[in-house]
Design a protein around this motif. Structure first.
Motif, mmCIF file in Angstrom:
data_model
loop_
_atom_site.group_PDB
_atom_site.id
_atom_site.type_symbol
_atom_site.label_atom_id
_atom_site.label_comp_id
_atom_site.label_asym_id
_atom_site.label_seq_id
_atom_site.Cartn_x
_atom_site.Cartn_y
_atom_site.Cartn_z
ATOM 1 N N VAL A 96 0.839 -1.037 0.060
ATOM 2 C CA VAL A 96 0.067 -0.086 0.006
ATOM 3 C C VAL A 96 0.784 1.339 0.034
ATOM 4 C CG1 VAL A 96 -1.830 -0.943 1.284
ATOM 5 C CG2 VAL A 96 -0.324 -0.076 2.390
ATOM 6 N N GLY A 97 2.065 1.188 -0.171
ATOM 7 C CA GLY A 97 3.076 2.268 -0.164
ATOM 8 C C GLY A 97 3.449 2.751 -1.338
ATOM 9 N N LEU A 98 4.074 4.036 -1.594
ATOM 10 C CA LEU A 98 4.434 4.592 -2.610
ATOM 11 C C LEU A 98 5.872 5.031 -2.628
ATOM 12 C CD1 LEU A 98 1.553 7.228 -2.817
ATOM 13 C CD2 LEU A 98 2.218 5.204 -4.710
ATOM 14 N N ALA A 99 6.725 5.254 -3.618
ATOM 15 C CA ALA A 99 7.938 5.685 -3.462
ATOM 16 C C ALA A 99 7.965 7.297 -3.554
ATOM 17 C CB ALA A 99 8.735 5.380 -4.778
ATOM 18 N N GLU A 100 6.871 8.046 -3.801
ATOM 19 C CA GLU A 100 6.918 9.335 -3.731
ATOM 20 C C GLU A 100 5.471 9.769 -3.766
ATOM 21 O OE1 GLU A 100 8.105 13.359 -6.260
ATOM 22 O OE2 GLU A 100 8.943 11.478 -6.425
ATOM 23 N N ALA A 101 5.254 10.743 -2.903
ATOM 24 C CA ALA A 101 3.915 11.463 -2.597
ATOM 25 C C ALA A 101 3.928 12.719 -2.220
ATOM 26 C CB ALA A 101 2.866 10.444 -1.565
ATOM 27 N N GLU A 102 4.024 13.661 -3.243
ATOM 28 C CA GLU A 102 4.040 14.944 -3.096
ATOM 29 C C GLU A 102 2.692 15.924 -3.487
ATOM 30 O OE1 GLU A 102 7.741 17.154 -3.856
ATOM 31 O OE2 GLU A 102 6.623 18.216 -5.248
ATOM 32 N N ASN A 103 2.193 16.654 -2.485
ATOM 33 C CA ASN A 103 0.936 17.087 -2.795
ATOM 34 C C ASN A 103 -0.240 16.220 -2.839
ATOM 35 O OD1 ASN A 103 1.983 19.779 -2.175
ATOM 36 N ND2 ASN A 103 2.727 19.979 -4.404
ATOM 37 N N PHE A 104 -0.104 15.094 -2.870
ATOM 38 C CA PHE A 104 -1.182 14.275 -2.809
ATOM 39 C C PHE A 104 -1.043 13.556 -1.199
ATOM 40 C CE2 PHE A 104 -0.829 13.117 -7.534
ATOM 41 C CZ PHE A 104 -2.439 12.999 -7.752
ATOM 42 N N VAL A 105 -2.438 13.397 -0.729
ATOM 43 C CA VAL A 105 -2.452 12.866 0.569
ATOM 44 C C VAL A 105 -3.203 11.681 0.719
ATOM 45 C CG1 VAL A 105 -3.593 13.649 2.913
ATOM 46 C CG2 VAL A 105 -2.584 15.336 1.531
ATOM 47 N N PRO A 106 -2.477 10.639 1.370
ATOM 48 C CA PRO A 106 -3.469 9.335 1.284
ATOM 49 C C PRO A 106 -4.508 9.388 2.470
ATOM 50 C CG PRO A 106 -1.105 9.216 2.716
ATOM 51 C CD PRO A 106 -0.994 10.617 1.842
ATOM 52 N N THR A 107 -5.504 8.977 2.319
ATOM 53 C CA THR A 107 -6.668 8.937 2.925
ATOM 54 C C THR A 107 -7.177 7.469 3.807
ATOM 55 O OG1 THR A 107 -8.091 8.337 1.179
ATOM 56 C CG2 THR A 107 -7.946 10.661 1.485
ATOM 57 N N VAL A 108 -7.658 7.709 4.803
ATOM 58 C CA VAL A 108 -8.029 6.672 5.740
ATOM 59 C C VAL A 108 -8.583 5.316 4.582
ATOM 60 C CG1 VAL A 108 -9.621 5.581 7.283
ATOM 61 C CG2 VAL A 108 -8.455 7.965 7.697
ATOM 62 N N GLU A 109 -9.644 5.785 3.679
ATOM 63 C CA GLU A 109 -10.122 4.861 2.711
ATOM 64 C C GLU A 109 -9.142 4.103 1.946
ATOM 65 O OE1 GLU A 109 -13.173 8.038 3.231
ATOM 66 O OE2 GLU A 109 -11.027 7.849 2.859
ATOM 67 N N GLY A 110 -8.075 4.745 1.678
ATOM 68 C CA GLY A 110 -7.075 4.074 0.602
ATOM 69 C C GLY A 110 -6.554 5.133 -0.481
ATOM 70 N N ALA A 111 -7.653 5.956 -0.954
ATOM 71 C CA ALA A 111 -7.290 6.751 -2.048
ATOM 72 C C ALA A 111 -6.298 7.896 -1.864
ATOM 73 C CB ALA A 111 -8.759 7.343 -2.466
ATOM 74 N N LEU A 112 -5.887 8.184 -2.861
ATOM 75 C CA LEU A 112 -4.774 9.307 -3.006
ATOM 76 C C LEU A 112 -5.733 10.762 -3.389
ATOM 77 C CD1 LEU A 112 -1.581 8.345 -4.775
ATOM 78 C CD2 LEU A 112 -1.833 9.125 -2.288
ATOM 79 N N VAL A 113 -5.825 11.663 -2.363
ATOM 80 C CA VAL A 113 -6.465 12.718 -2.847
ATOM 81 C C VAL A 113 -5.529 13.902 -3.069
ATOM 82 C CG1 VAL A 113 -8.136 14.632 -2.086
ATOM 83 C CG2 VAL A 113 -8.571 11.996 -1.650
ATOM 84 N N LYS A 114 -5.701 14.839 -3.955
ATOM 85 C CA LYS A 114 -4.796 16.102 -4.271
ATOM 86 C C LYS A 114 -5.345 17.072 -2.933
ATOM 87 C CE LYS A 114 -3.535 19.439 -7.845
ATOM 88 N NZ LYS A 114 -3.910 20.089 -9.151
ATOM 89 N N ARG A 115 -4.226 17.751 -2.542
ATOM 90 C CA ARG A 115 -4.507 18.443 -1.403
ATOM 91 C C ARG A 115 -4.830 20.016 -2.026
ATOM 92 N NH1 ARG A 115 -1.078 23.568 -1.666
ATOM 93 N NH2 ARG A 115 1.050 22.956 -2.325
ATOM 94 N N PRO A 116 -5.780 20.370 -1.240
ATOM 95 C CA PRO A 116 -6.272 21.911 -1.752
ATOM 96 C C PRO A 116 -5.044 22.746 -1.879
ATOM 97 C CG PRO A 116 -7.771 21.116 0.109
ATOM 98 C CD PRO A 116 -6.627 20.164 -0.086
ATOM 99 N N GLY A 117 -5.470 24.137 -2.308
ATOM 100 C CA GLY A 117 -4.512 25.005 -2.557
ATOM 101 C C GLY A 117 -4.653 26.133 -1.190
#
Length: 738
Positions: free
Chosen positions: A31-52
């Motif tokens: 369930v991991g990633l090598a890089e996650a920048e400005n995406f936020v992992p959520t409790v449900e598992g999805a990646l969500v782009k963070r707001p500005g």
């Protein structure tokens, strides 16, 4: 060659350490990633782009820190700290004395010292401790005004009493302004303003009060319950023992008894206790005397009989100031070095440690020295008081759990030996999070009933790199997303979806599109139903701005409402409007614009904050919403794929040939192989109008990937425009050599 089709159904393992690159055997790798920048992992598992982040105001020159002041859930304030000044924000606006003029309160702390100010909220007061200054409080006097003052402590607190019989003091008087003369140089300039306690050598010259004693005359002194009284009337004493601490009272009815004896009753005026208190106003150069103001009447005998029974204040410029403050066990507790100094129960300013007769009581103030080699750096309240030092974490509480904490019923028990930094912890639900010594590890302290101690698990065990540069501040956003947020020294934020029941371990990073984030704090919105993330940003031109993260985009929100730019602003434009002004925070910058839901490119803001957009991209027949700001990219890179079961894919030559992404309300996203060309994933359908924005896409979308052969097989996802993106699952197809 064979085809491999691994599926990633969750990304809440977050960005893993490169050292985890070979741990395909672990559950978190899946369930991991090598890089996650400005995406936020959520409790449900999805990646969500963070707001500005939207611009609120330019900060004061040199502003360095943000904290909050929560009067109640719907009246929460953000405090901007700079050199000797605090500014205030609430309900999305700065408090001002007049348009454009910030309301400020003067404080003694420098901008650099602000991050070390320990804060404790209590209704309309924020108690403040810093090791360089007297303890103080910031008081809310109205919805838009505050006052700062040094804490008006009474009855101490005092350090240990002198035990050297050769170091004595006498006084010139017992009330008002007096001079204290010592037999040794016991006073220092740093004692000015501090309390000083003096105690009579003894009461050997004052007889005890007794009932029904005749021939009492006016002016006669007697002692009772540790206090000294003078007769205000003559006669025979009654049977009511004098215990009052002010004024004059009768010890009887001044009447005869049933046998016609009497009358019984004398008026007694309170003079003083066994000890008195003063505030030191000046100190002689030789340290042998001090001018003082009496704050509690001094025993008469001290004018002629020297006494070695005296004590300096526990807090002063000479003794040092407390560095940590916390409300606990109905007391206001201060930590100075190794000492816990607790107030009277229910009376935060009162440090009376003895009754008037010199007896201790369970609800009175007390001091306790902790048995540890390092001073206290932080404290947080729980079923016990948890304190952190550079070498250990300690639980302070009652020895006898059936009784309240007091000076005679308290113990300090080490819980762990990780050591801490002076980064104030946060409490999330039933746990506390603190920064380990070195600023690189985050630990979650939680009570373990089976072991009867607090366990402090390493939250960053799988991603040691995520705290590169060190964590300098922590905050927590409860609503709508449960996010623990740490500020890195290099200006990035680390974000963790906090859900203990799901044992989420993932972290991601937020990188601001136009500068470094110096400080961050969560503040309740005006309605109280959401928490807003406020940040202090240092832009690339050196200016500093207070900004607020926009609300999290709901999946069914209109595309026009999206806010995915930094240092941005939103305006409601008139029909056909193409000229805009007021974007001074964006001067000279190439900006991203979302106008009526459509992306506008190629615009640069002029030096005066004005800019133009082409008439062809704005509605001519209706008002529209336009958001403008600095662009940022949300980027995610997968780990090397591994199929569950069968032969491993690791180390084999492979090529990513196709990708299916399952998306929710997403636009402007591109994909590709790591190190290769990225291609747009979502294209405009032939049935859609060319003069309308590309609608947000929900569902599965597939595309061939431009990539060559390598031994990685990693995929890259980038959301590059000012629009939302939510990645629910990724289904790559790889060609793998045998």
């Amino acid at each position: 060659m064979t085809l491999a089709r691994p599926i990633a159904t969750s990304f809440n393992g977050g960005e893993l350490s490169p050292r985890m690159g070979g741990r395909v055997d672990t559950a978190i790798y899946q369930v991991g990633l090598a890089e996650a920048e400005n995406f936020v992992p959520t409790v449900e598992g999805a990646l969500v782009k963070r707001p500005g982040f939207e611009t609120i105001r330019a900060a004061r020159d040199g502003a360095a820190w943000l904290t909050n002041f929560r009067f109640n859930l719907t009246q929460d304030y953000v405090l901007e700290w700079s050199d000797q000044k605090i500014r205030f924000y609430t309900n999305g606006e700065r408090i001002e004395t007049s348009p454009g003029n910030a309301y400020e309160v003067a404080v003694p702390y420098s901008a650099a010292e602000a991050r070390s100010v320990s804060c404790q909220q209590s209704f309309d007061r924020l108690y403040l401790n810093h090791p360089n200054y007297p303890p103080a409080r910031l008081t809310r006097t109205s919805a838009t005004t505050f006052t700062y003052e040094v804490l008006p402590l009474v009855n101490g607190p005092f350090a240990d009493a002198n035990i050297d019989a050769g170091r004595t003091v006498t006084v010139s008087g017992t009330t008002g302004a007096i001079v204290i003369t010592a037999s040794a140089p016991i006073f220092q300039p740093g004692h000015v303003g501090a309390p000083f306690r003096l105690e009579a050598a003894d009461f050997s010259t004052i007889p005890a009060w007794e009932a029904q004693t005749k021939d009492i005359t006016v002016g006669l002194k007697r002692r009772s319950e540790g206090k000294v009284y003078v007769a205000a009337s003559g006669g025979t004493t009654g049977t009511v023992v004098p215990i009052h601490t002010a004024g004059t009272e009768w010890d009887g009815q001044n009447l005869k008894d049933a046998n016609d004896k009497g009358p019984f009753g004398v008026q007694w005026t309170y003079l003083h206790d066994r000890f008195g208190m003063v505030r030191i106003d000046s100190v002689a150069a030789d340290g042998m005397s001090a001018g003082a103001t009496v704050t509690r009447p001094i025993p008469d005998s001290l004018k002629t009989v020297p006494s070695f029974r005296w004590a300096h204040g526990a807090f002063s410029a000479a003794a040092g100031w407390p560095s940590v403050v916390i409300a606990w066990a109905s007391r206001l507790c201060h930590f100075k070095g190794f000492e816990l100094v607790a107030s009277v129960v229910g009376d935060y300013l009162n440090h009376q440690a003895y009754t008037s007769s010199g007896v201790t009581a369970a609800d009175l103030a007390f001091r306790r020295t902790l048995s540890t080699e390092d001073p206290v750096l932080w404290a947080m309240g729980d079923r016990r008081l948890i304190v952190g030092t550079a070498s250990r974490e300690i639980a302070v509480g009652a020895i006898n759990q059936a009784q309240a904490v007091s000076g005679d019923n308290i113990e300090a028990v080490p819980q762990s030996f990780y050591g801490s930094e002076r980064v104030f912890p946060i409490q999330i639900g039933t746990t506390g999070v603190f920064v380990q010594r070195g600023k690189r590890k985050l630990r979650q302290a939680e009570y373990d009933f089976a072991r009867d101690r607090y366990q402090s698990a390493n939250m960053t065990v799988w991603c040691r790199h995520i705290t590169k540069g060190g964590i300098v501040q922590l905050t927590f956003q409860k609503e709508p997303e449960e996010l623990m947020i740490g500020v890195r020294a290099d200006g990035q934020l680390v974000v963790h979806p906090h859900a203990p029941e799901q044992e989420i371990k993932g972290f991601s990073r937020i990188r601001h599109g136009g500068g470094k984030i110096l400080s961050a704090v969560a503040c309740a919105s005006a309605s109280g139903d959401q928490d807003e993330l406020w940040v202090l940003v240092q832009r690339t031109d050196g200016t500093r701005w207070v900004e607020r993260m926009a609300v999290w985009h709901e999946d069914d929100d209109p595309i026009e409402d999206a806010f995915y730019v930094d240092s941005g602003l939103t305006v409601i434009a008139a029909a056909g409007q193409t000229r805009f002004t007021g974007a001074v925070q964006l001067k000279g910058q190439a900006v991203a614009i979302l106008a009526a839901g459509g992306i506008v490119t190629g615009v640069t803001v002029a030096a005066d904050g004005s800019f133009d957009v082409p008439a062809s991209v704005v509605p001519a027949d209706r008002a529209y919403r336009m958001t403008v700001g600095l662009p940022y990219v949300a980027r995610a890179v997968t780990l090397r794929p591994e199929l569950r079961g069968g032969d491993t894919q690791q180390g084999k030559r492979q090529r990513l040939v196709r990708m299916v992404l399952r998306l929710i309300a997403t636009a402007a996203i591109r994909i590709g192989a790591a190190g290769g060309k990225l291609d747009n994933l979502i294209d405009r359908a032939s049935s859609e109008h060319m003069d309308a924005p590309v609608p947000l896409f929900t569902g599965d979308t597939e595309r061939s990937v431009s990539g060559g052969w390598d031994r990685n097989g990693q995929a890259v996802f980038e959301s590059y425009g000012p629009l939302p993106a939510t990645i629910v699952a990724a289904m790559p197809t790889l060609t793998v050599t045998q």
